[in-house]
Design an enzyme around this catalytic site. Structure first.
Site: not given
Ligand SMILES: NC(=O)c1ccc[n+]([C@@H]2O[C@H](COP(=O)([O-])OP(=O)(O)OC[C@H]3O[C@@H](n4cnc5c(N)ncnc54)[C@H](OP(=O)(O)O)[C@@H]3O)[C@@H](O)[C@H]2O)c1
Length: 265
Positions: A145, A158
């Site tokens: 990120s 984080y």
């Molecule tokens: N959205 C942002 O602003 C942003 C910015 C920078 C980086 N990121 C990074 O992008 C990645 C994806 O995030 P997103 O934005 O797509 O968020 P999201 O929509 O909340 O999706 C998160 C995913 O991670 C999975 N997950 C969480 N805890 C888990 C666990 N203990 N075991 C297995 N799976 C788990 C969830 O699956 P389940 O609920 O099915 O477990 C879900 O599929 C993350 O690493 C996040 O830090 C996001």
């Protein structure tokens, strides 16, 4: 299974039940990769799988696995081996945000984050990488990120876990540079997914936000060019170039003021 599948190895996407992970799954399916999709929410994984199967003729395996538990990386590795398909791509995407004063954070949640963002990613990389090096092909994408570019008060662990991921992945990218394997650190900015609901924080980002489609497009286009560090759009480019030149203490104070929970003012 289409004829395309027979030429592609498995693509594993963690956190594929929604958001950026679900988008990676879609895009990799459109490139003909058979998929192993992992998350905890079975219903959502099934929905993602059905959606993919409507549009693409690739094999999709879904597995419910909590990647924040000890030994999860070994379970993931065993699942991949069970598929008897060599692994071409591993995307360590699963993650969550946590917002608030560090001293008030539940210890169990902190441990979960450290395990999910750091230990499971490091162990998975250690398990999957040697065979990729042996085959002289493959890619590992670690989703970090822009939060990893600087310390962020009230999101301290984080930002720190994402900083770890950036450092770890970039060092490895250099180690494997001539091996035929690509290690990519993908650094999205604020992206429109469920992430902020889980974190309990919605940033008022002056640079605006991105879509999961934009993030994955940048990541996979970068992968085609074997790029090791990916930011998204001009906002990502700007953050990456300029944050490092600002005085660090001042920057952390400014960010802290902006992010500080309002109720504490
Ligand atoms: N959205 C942002 O602003 C942003 C910015 C920078 C980086 N990121 C990074 O992008 C990645 C994806 O995030 P997103 O934005 O797509 O968020 P999201 O929509 O909340 O999706 C998160 C995913 O991670 C999975 N997950 C969480 N805890 C888990 C666990 N203990 N075991 C297995 N799976 C788990 C969830 O699956 P389940 O609920 O099915 O477990 C879900 O599929 C993350 O690493 C996040 O830090 C996001």
């Amino acid at each position: 299974m289409s004829s395309q599948d027979q030429h592609k190895g498995l693509a594993i996407v963690t956190g594929a039940s929604r958001g950026i992970g679900a988008e990676y799954a879609q895009r990799l399916a459109s490139r003909g990769y058979p998929l192993l999709l992992v998350g905890r929410d079975k219903t959502r994984l099934q929905q993602v799988s059905e959606h993919i199967s409507r549009d693409h003729h690739v094999k999709v395996i879904i597995e419910c696995l909590d990647l924040s538990i000890v030994g999860a990386a070994h379970q993931l590795f065993a699942l991949a081996q069970k598929s008897k398909t060599p692994v071409d791509i591993l995307i360590n995407n699963a993650g969550f945000g946590m917002y608030g004063t560090f001293s008030d954070m539940p210890m169990t949640r902190i441990r979960e984050m450290l395990q999910l963002h750091i230990t499971t990613v490091v162990e998975s990389t250690r398990l999957f990488l040697p065979t990729m090096i042996e085959r002289r092909s493959g890619a590992i994408i670690n989703v970090a990120s822009v939060a990893g570019f600087l310390p962020i008060p009230y999101m301290a662990e984080y930002a720190a876990t994402k900083a770890f991921l950036i450092s770890f992945s970039e060092a490895l990218a250099e180690e494997v540079r001539e091996s035929g394997v690509t290690i990519q650190t993908c650094c999205p900015g604020s992206t429109e997914t469920n992430f902020h609901n889980t974190a309990g924080y919605r940033p008022t980002n002056p640079l605006g936000s991105q879509t999961a489609q934009e993030v994955v497009q940048a990541s996979l286009t970068g992968l085609d060019k074997h790029r090791s560090r990916i930011t998204v759009g001009w906002q990502g480019w700007l953050s990456d170039r300029f944050l490092r030149f600002l005085p660090r203490t001042l920057l952390i104070q400014m960010v802290g003021k902006q992010v500080k929970p309002r109720t504490r003012d």
